[in-house]
Write a protein that holds these residues in place. Structure first.
Motif, short mmCIF file in Angstrom:
data_model
loop_
_atom_site.label_atom_id
_atom_site.label_comp_id
_atom_site.label_asym_id
_atom_site.label_seq_id
_atom_site.Cartn_x
_atom_site.Cartn_y
_atom_site.Cartn_z
N LYS A 198 0.83 -1.21 0.00
CA LYS A 198 0.00 0.00 0.00
C LYS A 198 0.86 1.25 0.00
N LYS A 199 1.93 1.24 0.79
CA LYS A 199 2.80 2.41 0.87
C LYS A 199 3.52 2.66 -0.45
N LYS A 200 3.86 1.62 -1.17
CA LYS A 200 4.59 1.77 -2.43
C LYS A 200 3.70 2.26 -3.55
N SER A 201 2.38 2.05 -3.44
CA SER A 201 1.49 2.46 -4.52
C SER A 201 1.46 3.98 -4.61
N VAL A 202 1.35 4.47 -5.81
CA VAL A 202 1.37 5.90 -6.07
C VAL A 202 -0.04 6.44 -5.90
N ARG A 203 -0.16 7.52 -5.14
CA ARG A 203 -1.46 8.13 -4.92
C ARG A 203 -1.91 8.87 -6.17
N LYS A 204 -3.20 8.76 -6.45
CA LYS A 204 -3.77 9.49 -7.57
C LYS A 204 -4.14 10.88 -7.07
N PRO A 205 -3.87 11.93 -7.87
CA PRO A 205 -4.24 13.27 -7.42
C PRO A 205 -5.77 13.41 -7.38
N ASN A 206 -6.23 14.20 -6.43
CA ASN A 206 -7.66 14.44 -6.30
C ASN A 206 -8.12 15.33 -7.45
N ALA A 207 -9.14 14.91 -8.16
CA ALA A 207 -9.62 15.63 -9.34
C ALA A 207 -10.11 17.03 -8.97
N ALA A 208 -10.62 17.21 -7.76
CA ALA A 208 -11.12 18.53 -7.35
C ALA A 208 -9.99 19.55 -7.28
N PHE A 209 -8.82 19.13 -6.89
CA PHE A 209 -7.68 20.06 -6.82
C PHE A 209 -7.12 20.36 -8.20
N MET A 210 -7.32 19.47 -9.14
CA MET A 210 -6.73 19.63 -10.47
C MET A 210 -7.65 20.34 -11.45
N ALA A 211 -8.90 20.60 -11.08
CA ALA A 211 -9.84 21.27 -11.97
C ALA A 211 -9.43 22.72 -12.17
N PRO A 212 -9.35 23.19 -13.42
CA PRO A 212 -9.00 24.60 -13.66
C PRO A 212 -10.09 25.54 -13.14
#
Length: 125
Positions: free
Chosen positions: A39-53
């Motif tokens: 679990k620790k090694k898996s890469v976190r996906k960015p939250n779409a709400a933070f990435m919305a222009p």
């Protein structure tokens, strides 16, 4: 004689169970550790709400530009502006001093860096 054989068999089974139990427990603990590490090694996906222009208000656009940007980039550009113009308070680095562009954005002469996210949320759509 059959009774004594059964008792001996039961004792042998109990001894074997006692010896096997720690091994089984150790295996379970090892499996849990492997799962945790995975679990620790898996890469976190960015939250779409933070990435919305988001579109900046005219007051905020004077500082960061009028191009739609994600919230994270907006805060980053504000911090770049603050550092470039040396607007952090000398004694208390957590406070940000407003210049002519930031005063209408902040609404006062000085704010805390922790209030910056609240101010950004008021000036984006």
């Amino acid at each position: 004689m059959a009774k004594t054989a059964k008792k001996a068999a039961k004792k042998a089974v109990k001894k074997a169970a006692k010896k096997a139990a720690p091994k089984k427990a150790a295996k379970k603990v090892a499996k849990k550790a492997v799962k945790k590490a995975a679990k620790k090694k898996s890469v976190r996906k960015p939250n779409a709400a933070f990435m919305a222009p988001l579109t900046a208000s005219p007051v905020l656009a004077e500082v960061i530009g009028n191009k739609p940007l994600p919230r994270t980039e907006i805060v980053k550009k504000i911090w770049d502006y603050i550092r470039k113009n040396n607007l952090q308070d000398k004694k208390n680095r957590r406070m940000i001093n407003a210049d002519t562009k930031l005063k209408p954005l902040f609404g006062k002469d000085q704010i805390s860096m922790f209030d910056l996210a609240k101010i950004v949320s008021k000036h984006v759509k």
